[in-house]
Design a protein around this motif. Structure first.
Motif, short mmCIF file in Angstrom:
data_model
loop_
_atom_site.label_atom_id
_atom_site.label_comp_id
_atom_site.label_asym_id
_atom_site.label_seq_id
_atom_site.Cartn_x
_atom_site.Cartn_y
_atom_site.Cartn_z
N LEU A 17 0.83 -1.21 0.00
CA LEU A 17 0.00 0.00 0.00
C LEU A 17 0.86 1.26 0.00
CD1 LEU A 17 -2.80 -1.08 2.50
CD2 LEU A 17 -2.97 -0.85 0.00
N ALA A 18 1.96 1.24 0.74
CA ALA A 18 2.85 2.40 0.79
C ALA A 18 3.50 2.65 -0.55
CB ALA A 18 3.92 2.20 1.86
N CYS A 19 3.77 1.59 -1.30
CA CYS A 19 4.45 1.71 -2.59
C CYS A 19 3.49 1.88 -3.75
CB CYS A 19 5.32 0.47 -2.83
SG CYS A 19 6.61 0.28 -1.59
N HIS A 20 2.21 1.74 -3.48
CA HIS A 20 1.22 1.80 -4.57
C HIS A 20 1.26 3.14 -5.30
CE1 HIS A 20 -2.30 0.69 -6.82
NE2 HIS A 20 -2.85 1.84 -6.48
N HIS A 21 1.54 4.22 -4.57
CA HIS A 21 1.56 5.55 -5.19
C HIS A 21 2.72 5.73 -6.17
CE1 HIS A 21 4.47 6.14 -1.97
NE2 HIS A 21 4.92 7.17 -2.65
N LEU A 22 3.71 4.86 -6.14
CA LEU A 22 4.85 4.97 -7.05
C LEU A 22 4.50 4.50 -8.46
CD1 LEU A 22 7.77 3.60 -4.85
CD2 LEU A 22 7.33 5.97 -5.46
N ARG A 23 3.62 3.53 -8.59
CA ARG A 23 3.39 2.87 -9.87
C ARG A 23 3.06 3.80 -11.03
NH1 ARG A 23 1.57 -1.45 -6.41
NH2 ARG A 23 3.14 -3.07 -6.54
N PRO A 24 2.13 4.75 -10.88
CA PRO A 24 1.83 5.62 -12.03
C PRO A 24 3.03 6.44 -12.50
CG PRO A 24 0.14 5.82 -10.34
CD PRO A 24 1.25 5.00 -9.75
N ARG A 25 3.97 6.71 -11.61
CA ARG A 25 5.13 7.54 -11.96
C ARG A 25 6.28 6.71 -12.51
NH1 ARG A 25 4.66 10.51 -6.32
NH2 ARG A 25 2.96 11.91 -6.79
N ASP A 26 6.22 5.39 -12.36
CA ASP A 26 7.35 4.54 -12.73
C ASP A 26 7.73 4.66 -14.19
OD1 ASP A 26 7.56 3.66 -10.15
OD2 ASP A 26 6.36 1.88 -10.50
N THR A 27 6.75 4.58 -15.08
CA THR A 27 7.04 4.64 -16.51
C THR A 27 7.64 5.99 -16.86
OG1 THR A 27 5.21 3.15 -16.91
CG2 THR A 27 6.05 4.35 -18.81
N ALA A 28 7.08 7.05 -16.31
CA ALA A 28 7.60 8.39 -16.57
C ALA A 28 9.03 8.53 -16.04
CB ALA A 28 6.70 9.44 -15.95
N PHE A 29 9.31 7.94 -14.89
CA PHE A 29 10.65 8.06 -14.32
C PHE A 29 11.69 7.47 -15.27
CE2 PHE A 29 14.14 5.89 -12.13
CZ PHE A 29 14.79 7.00 -11.60
N ALA A 30 11.45 6.25 -15.73
CA ALA A 30 12.43 5.59 -16.61
C ALA A 30 12.59 6.36 -17.91
CB ALA A 30 12.00 4.15 -16.89
N TRP A 31 11.47 6.75 -18.52
CA TRP A 31 11.51 7.48 -19.80
C TRP A 31 12.22 8.82 -19.63
CZ3 TRP A 31 11.36 7.15 -24.80
CH2 TRP A 31 11.12 8.28 -25.56
N ASP A 32 11.84 9.58 -18.61
CA ASP A 32 12.46 10.89 -18.37
C ASP A 32 13.95 10.76 -18.08
OD1 ASP A 32 9.95 12.00 -18.67
OD2 ASP A 32 9.64 12.40 -16.54
N GLN A 35 15.80 10.12 -21.28
CA GLN A 35 15.87 11.36 -22.07
C GLN A 35 16.94 12.31 -21.50
OE1 GLN A 35 14.17 11.83 -24.98
NE2 GLN A 35 13.64 9.71 -24.62
N LEU A 36 16.97 12.46 -20.18
CA LEU A 36 17.97 13.33 -19.56
C LEU A 36 19.38 12.77 -19.73
CD1 LEU A 36 16.07 14.31 -16.28
CD2 LEU A 36 16.79 15.86 -18.12
N LEU A 37 19.50 11.47 -19.66
CA LEU A 37 20.81 10.84 -19.86
C LEU A 37 21.32 11.14 -21.27
CD1 LEU A 37 22.79 8.98 -18.34
CD2 LEU A 37 21.60 7.04 -19.36
N GLN A 38 20.43 11.08 -22.24
CA GLN A 38 20.81 11.39 -23.62
C GLN A 38 21.17 12.88 -23.77
OE1 GLN A 38 21.27 9.22 -26.12
NE2 GLN A 38 21.98 10.91 -27.38
N ALA A 39 20.34 13.75 -23.19
CA ALA A 39 20.58 15.20 -23.28
C ALA A 39 21.84 15.61 -22.53
CB ALA A 39 19.38 15.95 -22.72
N MET A 40 22.12 14.91 -21.44
CA MET A 40 23.27 15.24 -20.60
C MET A 40 24.58 14.98 -21.33
SD MET A 40 24.14 13.40 -17.00
CE MET A 40 24.70 11.84 -17.67
N ALA A 41 24.62 13.92 -22.11
CA ALA A 41 25.88 13.48 -22.68
C ALA A 41 25.80 13.39 -24.20
CB ALA A 41 26.26 12.13 -22.10
N PRO A 42 26.00 14.51 -24.87
CA PRO A 42 26.05 14.44 -26.33
C PRO A 42 27.28 13.62 -26.75
CG PRO A 42 26.77 16.59 -25.56
CD PRO A 42 26.29 15.83 -24.35
#
Length: 177
Positions: A17-32, A35-42
């Motif tokens: 139950l404590a971790c349930h609130h993480l699930r909707p953000r999980d996909t966005a976290f990995a994708w974001d 993207q930042l890893l790519q932008a950070m290191a040309p």
């Protein structure tokens, strides 16, 4: 005999139950993060040969778990190591400082949320303790640090580490799911 089983069940339920609130953000976290890893290191200033000898490879055995708390703890440890790695003052100067800062902030916030999620389960996790999993993670990131040192923290070595980080983020996404 029923009390320990009930305690384990209630602890697992509370964590779920404590971790349930993480699930909707999980996909966005990995994708974001990717993207930042790519932008950070040309691309590095000069072309790299990505067939460095003795480059570390992610230990796939870390992905084989049926225990949600173990998977979350494994993901947490990987993210902590990624944060430490990319916080290094020896990162290449041609990397985008703002994207790196944003990636570190994103890592820090997600690490904090995972730590909160796992706080109630720390003792349970430590008793069931996959010590070999934590040792594998530590060895993998120690190998990354050795790889950077061996290659004098060159832009090409860091580019290889960035590619390893992409793999780590993909595996963290798998572990969290």
């Amino acid at each position: 005999h029923g009390a320990p089983a009930l305690l384990l069940l209630l602890t697992a339920l509370a964590t779920a139950l404590a971790c349930h609130h993480l699930r909707p953000r999980d996909t966005a976290f990995a994708w974001d993060s990717l993207q930042l890893l790519q932008a950070m290191a040309p691309s590095p200033p000069q072309p790299c040969r990505h067939h460095h000898h003795h480059a570390p490879f992610f230990p796939d055995t870390l992905l084989h778990t049926n225990h949600p708390q173990q998977a979350a703890a494994t993901a947490l440890r990987i993210l902590q190591h990624l944060f430490d790695t990319f916080s290094s003052p020896s990162t290449p100067h041609h990397w985008d400082a703002q994207a790196r800062h944003d990636l570190l902030n994103k890592l820090q916030h997600y690490i904090h949320r995972l730590e909160q999620c796992l706080t109630d389960n720390t003792m349970l996790f430590n008793r069931q303790g996959p010590r070999n999993v934590l040792l594998s993670i530590n060895k993998y990131f120690r190998d990354i640090q050795d790889f950077l040192r061996t290659h004098n923290h060159s832009a090409c070595a860091w580019d290889h580490v960035r590619l390893e980080a992409r793999i780590c983020f993909q595996h963290v996404d798998t572990l969290i799911r």
